[in-house]
Design a protein around this motif. Structure first.
Motif, PDB file in Angstrom:
ATOM      1  N   VAL A   7      -1.837   0.326   6.404  1.00  0.00           N
ATOM      2  CA  VAL A   7      -1.949   1.213   5.240  1.00  0.00           C
ATOM      3  C   VAL A   7      -0.872   2.301   5.280  1.00  0.00           C
ATOM      4  O   VAL A   7      -0.206   2.584   4.272  1.00  0.00           O
ATOM      5  CB  VAL A   7      -3.360   1.842   5.186  1.00  0.00           C
ATOM      6  CG1 VAL A   7      -3.402   3.023   4.233  1.00  0.00           C
ATOM      7  CG2 VAL A   7      -4.385   0.789   4.773  1.00  0.00           C
ATOM      8  N   ILE A  10       2.581   0.872   4.318  1.00  0.00           N
ATOM      9  CA  ILE A  10       2.752   0.615   2.883  1.00  0.00           C
ATOM     10  C   ILE A  10       2.980   1.908   2.126  1.00  0.00           C
ATOM     11  O   ILE A  10       3.830   1.994   1.230  1.00  0.00           O
ATOM     12  CB  ILE A  10       1.524  -0.127   2.317  1.00  0.00           C
ATOM     13  CG1 ILE A  10       1.435  -1.540   2.910  1.00  0.00           C
ATOM     14  CG2 ILE A  10       1.575  -0.192   0.786  1.00  0.00           C
ATOM     15  CD1 ILE A  10       0.178  -2.295   2.540  1.00  0.00           C
ATOM     16  N   LEU A  16      -0.870   2.306  -3.220  1.00  0.00           N
ATOM     17  CA  LEU A  16      -1.725   1.297  -2.596  1.00  0.00           C
ATOM     18  C   LEU A  16      -3.121   1.294  -3.200  1.00  0.00           C
ATOM     19  O   LEU A  16      -3.693   2.347  -3.473  1.00  0.00           O
ATOM     20  CB  LEU A  16      -1.817   1.575  -1.086  1.00  0.00           C
ATOM     21  CG  LEU A  16      -2.788   0.737  -0.247  1.00  0.00           C
ATOM     22  CD1 LEU A  16      -2.396  -0.732  -0.276  1.00  0.00           C
ATOM     23  CD2 LEU A  16      -2.819   1.245   1.189  1.00  0.00           C
ATOM     24  N   LEU A 131      -3.227   6.562  -3.198  1.00  0.00           N
ATOM     25  CA  LEU A 131      -4.126   5.575  -2.614  1.00  0.00           C
ATOM     26  C   LEU A 131      -5.361   5.473  -3.498  1.00  0.00           C
ATOM     27  O   LEU A 131      -6.132   6.429  -3.606  1.00  0.00           O
ATOM     28  CB  LEU A 131      -4.536   5.971  -1.191  1.00  0.00           C
ATOM     29  CG  LEU A 131      -5.611   5.093  -0.537  1.00  0.00           C
ATOM     30  CD1 LEU A 131      -5.091   3.672  -0.324  1.00  0.00           C
ATOM     31  CD2 LEU A 131      -6.097   5.688   0.783  1.00  0.00           C
ATOM     32  N   LYS A 171       0.502  -1.729  -4.316  1.00  0.00           N
ATOM     33  CA  LYS A 171       0.286  -2.858  -3.420  1.00  0.00           C
ATOM     34  C   LYS A 171      -1.225  -2.951  -3.179  1.00  0.00           C
ATOM     35  O   LYS A 171      -1.945  -1.953  -3.293  1.00  0.00           O
ATOM     36  CB  LYS A 171       0.996  -2.648  -2.085  1.00  0.00           C
ATOM     37  CG  LYS A 171       2.512  -2.477  -2.197  1.00  0.00           C
ATOM     38  CD  LYS A 171       3.194  -3.781  -2.550  1.00  0.00           C
ATOM     39  CE  LYS A 171       4.707  -3.601  -2.531  1.00  0.00           C
ATOM     40  NZ  LYS A 171       5.415  -4.839  -2.920  1.00  0.00           N
TER      41      LYS A 171
END
Length: 434
Positions: A7, A10, A16, A131, A171
């Motif tokens: 994590v 990325i 993300l 996130l 992502k």
């Protein structure tokens, strides 16, 4: 921790979306990430789409942080901001210094709300990473204005349908290993239900759980679809105990006198605790918070002794002393170019509730050993999955349904929007079986 490193890697270059079913460790991993950033003095803005998710993750609600008020779309926000210029200036300053923005329970964020978030981030020239955490197979957004005007979009409902989501193009990492149950067959069945798959294997398995009434002998927690049913059950069961009733009131400290009463009241309601906790010795209770080495959110016990400063609770094979838990309403502020969490209101209360019954909504984040799911009044899609996925094993789960034609009713409960199915089908996710 493999998942954490993936994590973090990325987020160095991309946004993300962290997803996965109930009990796979999304919140745990997110908490570890927050701790990692804070250890390095890197600024993080932590937001939840609901009051419960914001409290669980130690942040603010989206509406509170972004000062959305009662606005439902960007058109209303443009008008509202004319009278809120100082607050907007403060938000922009905090976002400019933030390296990470976390949005928890993204499934309950509507496309319109997603566009409002993008509008704020664009105006602040936000340069950090985002996130998104959640599971679109679970509770959907409550969107009163799905067709309302948006600066960026049209008739979309889900966050992933918004032009904002497409713009961020996050992502995707999907966690696939259950941290809640070691029962692999049960976890496999849960995954099918999560995805709206109701074949003979699933129906037969659920029919067996309808006969699993041995759970009723284990002081289970009953999950109901409505507050009325849960409250009625708890009051009736407590009244049956022949012992003195004790009322334990939460202790509150206001740190900021200018705190608006509506904001304080909304926050209090989001806490998964009772401000006036009614208990008797012998009462069944459930923990509503985590304390490493002592108890976890969803663990059950029995009240053995009551003191205004502590409680003695029997859980499994031992007695533990439980003291009041401190819940704090924070507000992010920028001070000397450093983002800090300013306490506005502190509330101390025992992290316990009567466990005879709770609502499916209030069970968010819980892992429950002995569970009865009363599904007679399921009123929202995905509630069925959310409810049964709180169970730690099939052995400790009993499904109660009082109506006719169980299979037909299941088809209504185990329903997943085709748009959600299509989103996950086309998602190029990294799967982690940690």
């Amino acid at each position: 921790m493999k998942e954490l490193e993936i994590v973090k890697d990325i987020l160095k270059n991309d946004h993300l979306f962290l997803t996965g079913g109930g009990g796979v460790g999304k919140s745990y991993l997110t908490t570890k990430l927050i701790d990692d950033y804070k250890l390095q003095n890197r600024h993080v803005v932590i937001l939840g789409s609901t009051g419960i998710s914001a409290v669980n993750i130690g942040g603010q609600t989206i509406h509170s942080f972004f000062a959305f008020g009662i606005c439902q779309n960007t058109e209303e926000l443009l008008r509202y901001d004319r009278y809120n210029k100082q607050r907007i200036k403060e938000i922009n300053a905090m976002l400019l210094s933030a390296e990470l923005l976390i949005v928890d329970e993204i499934s309950m964020v509507s496309a319109a709300l997603m566009e409002m978030i993008r509008y704020r981030l664009d105006n602040a020239s936000f340069k950090g990473s985002i996130l998104f955490v959640g599971d679109f197979f679970q509770l959907p957004p409550v969107d009163k204005n799905a067709n309302a005007f948006s600066l960026f979009g049209g008739d979309e409902v889900y966050a992933f349908e918004s032009s904002a989501w497409k713009n961020y193009n996050p992502k995707i990492v999907e966690l696939t290993n259950s941290k809640r149950t070691g029962d692999r067959k049960f976890f496999s069945i849960l995954n099918q239900i999560r995805k709206g798959e109701l074949d003979c294997r699933v129906v037969d398995f659920l029919e067996i759980l309808r006969k699993n009434d041995n759970v009723l002998k284990q002081n289970p927690t009953i999950l109901f679809g409505t507050n009325y049913e849960a409250d009625k059950t708890n009051k009736a069961r407590l009244a049956q105990i022949q012992d003195e009733l004790c009322i334990l009131n939460a202790q509150e400290t206001i740190h900021e006198k200018s705190l608006h009463t509506n904001r304080a009241e909304t926050w209090r309601k989001s806490l998964n605790i009772s401000l006036e906790l009614e208990l008797k010795r012998g009462a069944n209770v459930i923990f509503c918070a985590n304390k490493w080495g002592k108890y976890f959110n969803g663990e059950q016990g029995i009240i053995k002794d009551i003191n205004e400063n502590f409680l003695i609770v029997e859980k499994s094979d031992r007695l533990i002393r439980v003291e009041p838990h401190e819940f704090v309403l924070y507000e992010n502020i920028l001070e000397d170019l450093q983002m800090k969490s300013k306490p506005l209101l502190t509330l101390k209360q025992f992290p316990l509730k009567l466990s005879y019954a709770i609502t499916i909504h209030k069970s968010q984040g819980m892992s429950i050993e002995n569970l009865v799911c009363d599904i007679s009044n399921i009123f929202e899609r995905s509630q069925f999955y959310v409810a049964i996925s709180r169970a730690m094993s099939a052995k400790g789960l009993y499904i109660r349904y009082n109506g006719d034609d169980f299979e037909t009713y299941l088809k209504k409960c185990v329903y997943v929007d085709d748009r959600v199915k299509e989103f996950y089908k086309n998602a190029k996710a990294v799967f982690i079986d940690g």
